[in-house]
Design an enzyme around this catalytic site. Structure first.
Site: not given
Ligand code: 9MR
Length: 488
Positions: A167, A208, A272, A274
């Site tokens: 990101e 990513n 990722e 969904d």
């Molecule tokens: O699914 C993850 C969630 O449990 C965490 O609280 C969150 C914190 O930022 O991150 C989520 O996963 C993220 C991933 O690491 C990066 N891309 C976005 C995902 C969804 O927020």
């Protein structure tokens, strides 16, 4: 031998122990099948086309939820740590590493013959304050490289792919003003990739991001970065498209976007996936979502070099979405109760998954489908007429539907072994079912208990479900009987 193997004994003694975690674990032998469909393991189908099917894994959920664990073990060939390999998890204080959660992911994957996707080395989020407050460039560069070396070095040889930088861009294609960008400038991404390559030369290194699924300013910024890295020999092997999508909004340029990255000489991964919607979910959105999942898998499967799809979780129950997007959810192929959404059938079909009868719980003893639906030592207890109650709900799309059926024992006696029958409207044919053994004879559908749900105590309910195809009108399910007696 990697650092992890060398340090294994030490890691065991320093692992963070969650009090009671083991004691609370649900024994798998008493777990419901929970798999929710009768396809072969989806990983097997994906592997036939040289791809993987992955998921975001949270080790504590496998401890507390046997359904989660069964699906995690059966369906997937790639495991991404949802949170436990992030900076704040592995290096919460400077120089103090906590490997327990990250080790748990690698151990789980290895035990199940799965690959590991490392997520993530350098990211502005889930970055502890001690690192995000550094303002001296020399120090931040050292800290970033030390972190990469420590983490990628520990798991050297165990990780198939690393999200090296996550990101790093804004939607308009400019660099995100993270601490790394502000303090180190544009060169930090290259520095991170070079460090990761030297820490684990065999891991494939990815950049990513989200909202990069279409051809747009953000994906083009990444495209330009990859092209520049390739031209200058900076190590980069893959691009991750997160694909946190909204129902009905799979971009029309999705496949084209995947293709243009592959044409640069990198792999693409859907990292990722969904597909969220407003909740409670409407039948129309559930049907649209199935088509959206299909489009995503078709786009990846159509491009040589799109090497797999990872979904961001298993069931809606633990999805991150409702916490971040209030009033939204229902984004994953498994419902909170582990019944499957129509999306699962679509993605299974794109993968070419074959069906093979009901899916057993791997820990259950095999049941012979020709056996009567009884415990051999205990003949069925016929409920008196009217001593059962059946409710059914249906999610339909143009040519099929998912039915969820709840059977309640309203009698005062336990039912040991049961067979439910129902009349299907003309033109309906059973496709697959779960939590029971299904057969169809003419318009009569029969569902017999499986081992784990054979007993229904007085007042107890069991939920089963199936998918069916139909021609003509949807009609309704009717004429429910349980062990031959009509139900209310
Ligand atoms: O699914 C993850 C969630 O449990 C965490 O609280 C969150 C914190 O930022 O991150 C989520 O996963 C993220 C991933 O690491 C990066 N891309 C976005 C995902 C969804 O927020």
């Amino acid at each position: 031998m990697n650092k992890r193997t060398l340090l294994g004994a030490l890691a065991l003694t320093t692992a963070l122990v969650v009090p009671g975690a083991i004691a609370q674990a649900i024994p798998l032998t008493t777990a419901p099948a929970g798999v929710g469909h009768d396809y072969e393991p989806l990983r097997d189908a994906a592997e036939r086309s040289g791809r993987y099917f992955g998921f975001a894994y949270a080790p504590h959920l496998a401890q507390q939820d046997a359904n989660y664990r069964a699906i995690a073990e059966r369906e997937f060939s790639m495991v991404t740590a949802e949170n436990t390999m992030k900076w704040e998890s592995v290096q919460p204080s400077e120089g103090q590493f906590n490997w327990s959660g990250a080790d748990a992911v690698v151990d789980f994957a290895q035990a199940n013959n799965q690959e590991v996707y490392g997520h993530t080395l350098v990211w502005h989020s889930q970055l502890p304050g001690w690192a995000s407050n550094i303002s001296d460039p020399t120090r931040l560069s050292t800290v970033m490289k030390d972190h990469i070396n420590a983490v990628a070095g520990r798991y050297k040889g165990d990780i198939a792919y690393w999200d090296v930088v996550n990101e790093a861009f804004e939607d308009n294609g400019t660099r995100r003003q993270s601490v790394f960008q502000r303090v180190l400038g544009d060169g930090y991404i290259e520095e991170a990739f070079r460090e990761a390559r030297s820490a684990d030369p065999n891991a494939k290194l990815c950049i990513n991001d989200y909202s990069t699924d279409a051809i747009n300013s953000k994906s083009t910024a990444i495209y330009n970065l990859v092209r520049d890295f390739k031209a200058r020999g900076v190590p980069i092997d893959c691009v991750g498209l997160q694909s946190h999508l909204i129902v009905g909004q799979v971009p029309s340029t999705y496949q084209q976007n995947i293709q243009r990255f592959v044409d640069l000489g990198v792999e693409v991964r859907i990292t990722e996936l969904d597909i969220r919607m407003n909740t409670p979910a409407s039948q129309q959105n559930i049907a649209q979502q199935a088509q959206d999942y299909k489009k995503v898998f078709e786009a990846c499967w159509a491009v040589d070099g799109c090497n797999g799809v990872t979904i961001w979780g298993i069931s809606d129950q633990y999805s991150w979405i409702p916490d971040v997007f209030s009033g939204e959810g229902a984004a994953l192929p498994w419902n909170s109760d582990y019944s499957v959404k129509p999306a699962l059938a679509e993605l299974a079909q794109v993968m070419g998954a074959t069906t093979g009868g009901s899916t057993p719980d791997p820990t259950d003893p095999p049941t012979d489908p020709t056996d009567p639906p009884t415990d051999p030592t205990d003949p069925p207890t016929d409920p008196t007429p009217g001593a059962c109650e059946v409710t059914a709900s249906v999610n339909s799309w143009n040519s099929g539907y998912t039915a969820t059926v709840t059977i309640k024992n309203t009698s005062s006696q336990a039912i040991n072994g049961w067979e439910l029958t129902a009349a299907l409207p003309a033109g309906h044919s059973l496709a697959q079912g779960w939590n029971a053994v299904y057969t169809q004879s003419g318009s009569t559908l029969s569902a017999r208990n499986v081992a784990w749900n054979s007993t229904l105590a007085p007042g107890a309910s069991v939920s089963i479900g199936f998918n069916a195809n139909f021609q003509g009108s949807l009609g309704s399910l009717s004429g429910f009987t349980l062990n031959g007696a009509a139900c209310n």
